[in-house]
Write an enzyme that holds these catalytic residues in place. Structure first.
Site, mmCIF file in Angstrom:
data_model
loop_
_atom_site.group_PDB
_atom_site.id
_atom_site.type_symbol
_atom_site.label_atom_id
_atom_site.label_comp_id
_atom_site.label_asym_id
_atom_site.label_seq_id
_atom_site.Cartn_x
_atom_site.Cartn_y
_atom_site.Cartn_z
ATOM 1 N N HIS A 1 0.848 -1.196 0.000
ATOM 2 C CA HIS A 1 0.000 0.000 0.000
ATOM 3 C C HIS A 1 0.881 1.242 0.000
ATOM 4 O O HIS A 1 0.410 2.347 0.168
ATOM 5 C CB HIS A 1 -0.917 0.009 1.235
ATOM 6 C CG HIS A 1 -1.974 -1.057 1.181
ATOM 7 N ND1 HIS A 1 -1.707 -2.369 1.477
ATOM 8 C CD2 HIS A 1 -3.282 -1.008 0.829
ATOM 9 C CE1 HIS A 1 -2.817 -3.085 1.328
ATOM 10 N NE2 HIS A 1 -3.780 -2.287 0.931
ATOM 11 N N GLU B 1 -0.498 -9.966 7.703
ATOM 12 C CA GLU B 1 0.344 -9.828 8.886
ATOM 13 C C GLU B 1 1.655 -10.605 8.710
ATOM 14 O O GLU B 1 1.654 -11.728 8.197
ATOM 15 C CB GLU B 1 -0.408 -10.369 10.109
ATOM 16 C CG GLU B 1 -0.065 -9.602 11.361
ATOM 17 C CD GLU B 1 -0.580 -10.300 12.605
ATOM 18 O OE1 GLU B 1 0.128 -10.275 13.615
ATOM 19 O OE2 GLU B 1 -1.686 -10.884 12.532
ATOM 20 N N ASP C 1 10.175 -8.204 1.947
ATOM 21 C CA ASP C 1 10.381 -7.941 3.364
ATOM 22 C C ASP C 1 11.846 -7.547 3.538
ATOM 23 O O ASP C 1 12.715 -8.104 2.863
ATOM 24 C CB ASP C 1 10.044 -9.172 4.211
ATOM 25 C CG ASP C 1 9.917 -8.794 5.680
ATOM 26 O OD1 ASP C 1 9.437 -7.678 5.976
ATOM 27 O OD2 ASP C 1 10.293 -9.598 6.548
ATOM 28 N N SER C 2 12.091 -6.566 4.378
ATOM 29 C CA SER C 2 13.453 -6.058 4.498
ATOM 30 C C SER C 2 13.708 -5.559 5.909
ATOM 31 O O SER C 2 12.775 -5.392 6.699
ATOM 32 C CB SER C 2 13.661 -4.913 3.497
ATOM 33 O OG SER C 2 12.691 -3.912 3.703
ATOM 34 N N PHE D 1 14.848 7.091 4.146
ATOM 35 C CA PHE D 1 13.791 6.773 5.110
ATOM 36 C C PHE D 1 14.338 5.749 6.112
ATOM 37 O O PHE D 1 15.501 5.349 6.025
ATOM 38 C CB PHE D 1 12.557 6.216 4.374
ATOM 39 C CG PHE D 1 12.796 4.838 3.795
ATOM 40 C CD1 PHE D 1 13.483 4.689 2.604
ATOM 41 C CD2 PHE D 1 12.344 3.688 4.444
ATOM 42 C CE1 PHE D 1 13.729 3.426 2.074
ATOM 43 C CE2 PHE D 1 12.576 2.428 3.918
ATOM 44 C CZ PHE D 1 13.268 2.295 2.723
ATOM 45 N N ASP E 1 18.211 4.890 7.274
ATOM 46 C CA ASP E 1 19.218 5.344 6.307
ATOM 47 C C ASP E 1 20.316 6.224 6.915
ATOM 48 O O ASP E 1 21.469 6.167 6.494
ATOM 49 C CB ASP E 1 18.548 6.126 5.169
ATOM 50 C CG ASP E 1 18.027 5.207 4.082
ATOM 51 O OD1 ASP E 1 18.468 4.037 4.035
ATOM 52 O OD2 ASP E 1 17.190 5.647 3.279
ATOM 53 N N LYS F 1 22.189 5.221 -3.888
ATOM 54 C CA LYS F 1 21.690 4.214 -2.950
ATOM 55 C C LYS F 1 21.060 3.039 -3.708
ATOM 56 O O LYS F 1 21.367 1.877 -3.414
ATOM 57 C CB LYS F 1 20.663 4.829 -1.986
ATOM 58 C CG LYS F 1 20.136 3.790 -1.006
ATOM 59 C CD LYS F 1 18.991 4.237 -0.129
ATOM 60 C CE LYS F 1 18.366 3.007 0.507
ATOM 61 N NZ LYS F 1 17.161 3.286 1.282
ATOM 62 N N HIS G 1 20.274 -3.205 -0.825
ATOM 63 C CA HIS G 1 19.697 -4.546 -0.695
ATOM 64 C C HIS G 1 18.483 -4.690 -1.610
ATOM 65 O O HIS G 1 18.342 -5.669 -2.329
ATOM 66 C CB HIS G 1 19.320 -4.778 0.766
ATOM 67 C CG HIS G 1 18.538 -3.654 1.396
ATOM 68 N ND1 HIS G 1 18.942 -2.336 1.301
ATOM 69 C CD2 HIS G 1 17.369 -3.621 2.081
ATOM 70 C CE1 HIS G 1 18.071 -1.566 1.913
ATOM 71 N NE2 HIS G 1 17.093 -2.330 2.399
HETATM 72 P P1 IMP Z 1 8.982 -3.870 5.646
HETATM 73 O O1 IMP Z 1 8.197 -2.833 4.914
HETATM 74 O O2 IMP Z 1 8.202 -4.806 6.496
HETATM 75 O O3 IMP Z 1 9.939 -4.592 4.724
HETATM 76 O O4 IMP Z 1 9.829 -3.058 6.739
HETATM 77 C C1 IMP Z 1 11.165 -2.857 6.613
HETATM 78 C C2 IMP Z 1 11.652 -1.825 7.619
HETATM 79 O O5 IMP Z 1 13.067 -1.915 7.613
HETATM 80 C C3 IMP Z 1 11.298 -0.408 7.190
HETATM 81 O O6 IMP Z 1 10.239 0.112 7.902
HETATM 82 C C4 IMP Z 1 12.574 0.361 7.538
HETATM 83 O O7 IMP Z 1 12.513 0.790 8.850
HETATM 84 C C5 IMP Z 1 13.675 -0.670 7.462
HETATM 85 N N1 IMP Z 1 14.310 -0.588 6.141
HETATM 86 C C6 IMP Z 1 14.192 -1.452 5.101
HETATM 87 N N2 IMP Z 1 14.889 -1.033 4.040
HETATM 88 C C7 IMP Z 1 15.454 0.133 4.405
HETATM 89 C C8 IMP Z 1 16.290 1.072 3.725
HETATM 90 O O8 IMP Z 1 16.641 0.944 2.542
HETATM 91 N N3 IMP Z 1 16.669 2.141 4.433
HETATM 92 C C9 IMP Z 1 16.312 2.352 5.723
HETATM 93 N N4 IMP Z 1 15.522 1.536 6.394
HETATM 94 C C10 IMP Z 1 15.096 0.421 5.751
#
Ligand code: IMP
Length: 196
Positions: free
Chosen positions: A9, A40, A69-70, A151, A154, A174, A179
């Protein structure tokens, strides 16, 4: 496969996928457009979370679906916040979240500031197959927050081989080494071979 659903979203994320996938001849729709609710993240790994989101949305809509997912893994903190990166920051205040990470590292007394960002993309296709694509960037946690771009975390992440944080680098710089950029490159190569 001609139509693909992005399990997000988040407008920024949807645009990033659309810009990459439409030139490959794919029609992109988002969970936001279809009014499909978020799934979830109950998994314990990035891979599990990405796969469970993609599979659930494919089951619900009948479209092929891509989810990601990150998160940030800090070695002195045994890999935390890791899969809990989004939830670690109180009320999603990542300024506070970054301060907490700096304090936690200081409290360990460790000199080790190494860390990495990880991203897993999962593609689920109707019929049950799931493919995953992983991207990782190694680096170090800075001594303080630096930069005004980006964000999440970073402003405290300095990628290996650089002196600047992700918050100080341009978006292009970046994306070329991040990743998410790396996982996306693998996914695009896969889609090119699939679509001929
Ligand atoms: P997702 O949306 O569940 O994958 O949440 C990943 C969280 O990891 C995000 O809310 C960020 O806080 C953090 N994150 C993931 N990728 C990045 C990035 O490229 N820069 C900074 N924070 C990141």
């Amino acid at each position: 496969m001609k139509k693909i659903l992005i399990a997000s979203h988040n407008e920024g994320k949807i645009k990033e996928f659309r810009d990459i996938l439409e030139p490959l001849g794919l029609e992109v729709v988002s969970a936001a457009e279809l009014n499909v609710s978020d799934v979830e993240e109950t998994g314990k790994t990035f891979e599990e979370n990405a796969a469970l989101k993609a599979e659930a949305m494919t089951r619900e809509t009948g479209f092929a679906c891509i989810a990601d997912d990150s998160g940030l893994c800090v070695n002195a903190l045994s890999g935390r916040p890791g899969v809990y990166s989004a939830r670690y920051a109180p009320d999603r205040d990542f300024g506070k979240g970054m301060d907490m990470i700096l304090e936690e590292i200081a409290a360990t007394g460790s000199e080790d500031r190494s860390a990495y960002f990880m991203c897993v993309l999962a593609l689920a296709v109707p019929g049950g197959e799931v493919y995953t694509f992983e991207g990782k960037v190694d680096g170090n946690i800075s001594l303080e927050k630096r930069g005004d771009r980006g964000f999440g975390y970073d402003k405290i992440f300095v990628p290996k081989g650089y002196d600047l944080t992700f918050g100080e680098l341009s978006k292009e710089e970046k994306n070329a080494l991040s990743h998410r950029g790396r996982a996306l490159q693998k996914f695009v190569e896969f889609m090119k071979t699939k679509n001929g």
